[in-house]
Design an enzyme around this catalytic site. Structure first.
Site, PDB file in Angstrom:
ATOM      1  N   LYS A 155     -18.687 -45.486  30.543  1.00  0.00           N
ATOM      2  CA  LYS A 155     -18.113 -45.305  31.743  1.00  0.00           C
ATOM      3  C   LYS A 155     -18.856 -44.470  32.710  1.00  0.00           C
ATOM      4  O   LYS A 155     -18.545 -44.402  33.994  1.00  0.00           O
ATOM      5  CB  LYS A 155     -16.535 -44.696  31.691  1.00  0.00           C
ATOM      6  N   ASP A 188      -8.361 -45.681  36.622  1.00  0.00           N
ATOM      7  CA  ASP A 188      -7.427 -45.065  35.820  1.00  0.00           C
ATOM      8  C   ASP A 188      -6.191 -44.240  36.447  1.00  0.00           C
ATOM      9  O   ASP A 188      -5.241 -44.250  35.968  1.00  0.00           O
ATOM     10  CB  ASP A 188      -8.248 -44.258  34.691  1.00  0.00           C
ATOM     11  N   ALA A 208     -10.597 -38.879  30.858  1.00  0.00           N
ATOM     12  CA  ALA A 208      -9.227 -39.344  31.226  1.00  0.00           C
ATOM     13  C   ALA A 208      -8.604 -38.434  31.979  1.00  0.00           C
ATOM     14  O   ALA A 208      -7.928 -38.594  32.864  1.00  0.00           O
ATOM     15  CB  ALA A 208      -8.240 -39.899  29.943  1.00  0.00           C
ATOM     16  N   ARG A 227      -8.878 -27.734  23.928  1.00  0.00           N
ATOM     17  CA  ARG A 227      -9.266 -26.964  22.810  1.00  0.00           C
ATOM     18  C   ARG A 227     -10.579 -26.415  23.254  1.00  0.00           C
ATOM     19  O   ARG A 227     -10.759 -25.194  23.097  1.00  0.00           O
ATOM     20  CB  ARG A 227      -9.715 -28.031  21.863  1.00  0.00           C
TER      21      ARG A 227
HETATM   22  P1  NAP Z   1     -12.613 -38.024  25.676  1.00  0.00           P
HETATM   23  O1  NAP Z   1     -13.336 -37.754  27.025  1.00  0.00           O
HETATM   24  O2  NAP Z   1     -13.153 -37.925  24.393  1.00  0.00           O
HETATM   25  O3  NAP Z   1     -11.692 -36.615  25.653  1.00  0.00           O
HETATM   26  C1  NAP Z   1     -10.944 -36.418  24.360  1.00  0.00           C
HETATM   27  C2  NAP Z   1      -9.891 -35.232  24.902  1.00  0.00           C
HETATM   28  O4  NAP Z   1      -9.059 -35.045  23.455  1.00  0.00           O
HETATM   29  C3  NAP Z   1     -10.606 -33.911  24.816  1.00  0.00           C
HETATM   30  O5  NAP Z   1      -9.837 -33.014  25.416  1.00  0.00           O
HETATM   31  C4  NAP Z   1     -10.745 -33.222  23.459  1.00  0.00           C
HETATM   32  O6  NAP Z   1     -10.948 -31.886  23.441  1.00  0.00           O
HETATM   33  C5  NAP Z   1      -9.532 -33.741  23.123  1.00  0.00           C
HETATM   34  N1  NAP Z   1      -9.340 -33.567  21.451  1.00  0.00           N
HETATM   35  C6  NAP Z   1     -10.020 -34.470  20.503  1.00  0.00           C
HETATM   36  N2  NAP Z   1      -9.790 -34.151  19.169  1.00  0.00           N
HETATM   37  C7  NAP Z   1      -8.957 -32.960  19.392  1.00  0.00           C
HETATM   38  C8  NAP Z   1      -8.607 -32.002  18.443  1.00  0.00           C
HETATM   39  N3  NAP Z   1      -8.694 -32.192  17.021  1.00  0.00           N
HETATM   40  N4  NAP Z   1      -7.839 -31.100  18.685  1.00  0.00           N
HETATM   41  C9  NAP Z   1      -7.872 -30.661  20.110  1.00  0.00           C
HETATM   42  N5  NAP Z   1      -8.139 -31.402  21.036  1.00  0.00           N
HETATM   43  C10 NAP Z   1      -8.839 -32.715  20.971  1.00  0.00           C
HETATM   44  O7  NAP Z   1     -11.656 -39.027  25.855  1.00  0.00           O
HETATM   45  P2  NAP Z   1     -10.911 -39.682  26.862  1.00  0.00           P
HETATM   46  O8  NAP Z   1     -11.476 -40.936  27.399  1.00  0.00           O
HETATM   47  O9  NAP Z   1     -10.482 -38.699  27.774  1.00  0.00           O
HETATM   48  O10 NAP Z   1      -9.476 -40.308  26.305  1.00  0.00           O
HETATM   49  C11 NAP Z   1      -8.493 -39.544  25.657  1.00  0.00           C
HETATM   50  C12 NAP Z   1      -7.437 -40.464  25.336  1.00  0.00           C
HETATM   51  O11 NAP Z   1      -6.571 -41.048  26.434  1.00  0.00           O
HETATM   52  C13 NAP Z   1      -7.522 -41.377  24.306  1.00  0.00           C
HETATM   53  O12 NAP Z   1      -6.888 -41.656  23.452  1.00  0.00           O
HETATM   54  C14 NAP Z   1      -7.618 -42.752  25.180  1.00  0.00           C
HETATM   55  O13 NAP Z   1      -7.472 -43.672  24.264  1.00  0.00           O
HETATM   56  C15 NAP Z   1      -6.555 -42.386  25.912  1.00  0.00           C
HETATM   57  N6  NAP Z   1      -6.695 -43.127  27.499  1.00  0.00           N
HETATM   58  C16 NAP Z   1      -5.830 -44.072  27.884  1.00  0.00           C
HETATM   59  C17 NAP Z   1      -5.758 -44.823  28.676  1.00  0.00           C
HETATM   60  C18 NAP Z   1      -4.441 -45.688  29.254  1.00  0.00           C
HETATM   61  O14 NAP Z   1      -4.602 -46.487  30.056  1.00  0.00           O
HETATM   62  N7  NAP Z   1      -3.272 -45.478  28.394  1.00  0.00           N
HETATM   63  C19 NAP Z   1      -6.841 -44.489  29.764  1.00  0.00           C
HETATM   64  C20 NAP Z   1      -7.716 -43.634  29.358  1.00  0.00           C
HETATM   65  C21 NAP Z   1      -7.773 -43.045  28.283  1.00  0.00           C
HETATM   66  P3  NAP Z   1     -12.259 -31.254  23.224  1.00  0.00           P
HETATM   67  O15 NAP Z   1     -12.708 -31.013  24.645  1.00  0.00           O
HETATM   68  O16 NAP Z   1     -12.045 -29.849  22.906  1.00  0.00           O
HETATM   69  O17 NAP Z   1     -13.093 -31.912  22.475  1.00  0.00           O
END
Ligand code: NAP
Length: 277
Positions: A70, A107, A137, A158
């Site tokens: 992305k 998004d 996201a 976190r």
């Molecule tokens: P990302 O950039 O990898 O960010 C992950 C987030 O989750 C970060 O804030 C991370 O915190 C946190 N996290 C992960 N493991 C953790 C843990 N053990 N304890 C505390 N915090 C934790 O991913 P993303 O692209 O933003 O996506 C995030 C979620 O949104 C995913 O589940 C994705 O499938 C979903 N999503 C859904 C849609 C939809 O259309 N519904 C669209 C986009 C994304 P740290 O910074 O501390 O690592």
């Protein structure tokens, strides 16, 4: 290339087998009787540039982009929309006839449309929004909330430094709160959004105190597997208004489909069912 070509589109990521986008887009193609195709493409980072330059020559009119590409696609696009620039990532590419690439991020649009549908009485200016998580996201969600007129965003993550970076990028309406205080900001918010991957199948549970939920607070989770996460379940028990994450996935796909295939698709109960099939 002739104008009579059947339009092709797809989704690029790695891995890609889990993506719901092909099922959704094919459902719309069938529903509207459009003679096009939409395919999942597992593409490595090394091959991304070459693939993007080849696809238009093969009749592709655009693609969705998912993890891990992305951000990288911004460096390969010829034109980037303001919202994709602000978010720092794109999820929808449209190819012009000459093969040049327009990168957009839908998004935030999908997130807001989902809220408008699932919580039609939510008024953005009514109070602070609590945002859990500061990943990719979260950037889209915060940009959308600011544009919608939310007065204050209480952001917790976190890894605090990641949240601080978002405050730097999005300005003073974003207030960073320690992850250990996550339970407290829920009490103060009229909207609560989980943008972390916690609570998703295969990931740890979101383990923050949720006893601060107030009746009528709007609570939404970007995680959509499962559809009803612990966050949404506890919010429902506290008589909050809950909105699941599947709607965001469906709505974010609308602008791409319309641009590529020329018809604006509806997001309705049948669309949800098709994506879940
Ligand atoms: P990302 O950039 O990898 O960010 C992950 C987030 O989750 C970060 O804030 C991370 O915190 C946190 N996290 C992960 N493991 C953790 C843990 N053990 N304890 C505390 N915090 C934790 O991913 P993303 O692209 O933003 O996506 C995030 C979620 O949104 C995913 O589940 C994705 O499938 C979903 N999503 C859904 C849609 C939809 O259309 N519904 C669209 C986009 C994304 P740290 O910074 O501390 O690592």
């Amino acid at each position: 290339m002739t104008d009579m070509r059947i339009p092709l589109a797809g989704v690029i990521g790695s891995p890609i087998a889990h993506s719901k986008s092909p099922r959704l887009q094919r459902y719309w193609l069938n529903t509207y009787g459009i003679p096009g195709y939409y395919v999942p493409m597992d593409v490595s980072s090394e091959d991304l540039e070459q693939v993007l330059h080849t696809l238009p020559k093969a009749g592709f009119v655009g693609v969705n982009v998912t993890l891990p590409h992305k951000e990288a696609v911004l460096g390969l696009a010829d034109q980037i929309t303001d919202r994709a620039t602000l978010i720092g990532a794109a999820n929808t590419l449209t190819f012009r006839n000459d093969g040049s690439i327009i990168a957009d991020n839908t998004d935030g649009y999908g997130f807001l449309e989902n809220l408008k549908t699932g919580a039609p009485d939510w008024v953005p200016s009514s109070g602070p929004a609590a945002v859990l998580g500061a990943g990719g996201a979260a950037r889209a969600v915060i940009a959308a909330l600011i544009e919608a007129g939310v007065p204050e965003i209480l952001l917790t993550n976190r890894t605090r430094v990641r949240a601080e970076k978002l405050r730097e990028d999005f300005g003073n309406r974003v207030q960073v709160v320690d992850w250990v205080q996550a339970g407290n900001i829920i009490e103060d918010a009229s909207l609560v959004v989980n943008t972390t991957s916690l609570g998703m199948v295969g990931k740890p549970e979101l383990r923050i105190p949720l006893d601060g939920f107030r009746k009528g607070t709007v609570v939404t989770d970007l995680v959509y597997t499962p559809l009803k996460t612990r966050l949404l379940q506890e919010a429902e028990e506290a008589e909050c208004i809950t909105v699941d994450g599947l709607g965001m996935l469906l709505h974010q796909a609308v602008p791409g489909f319309e641009r590529w295939f020329g018809t604006r698709p509806a997001v309705d109960t049948a669309t949800r069912a098709a994506a879940l099939r």
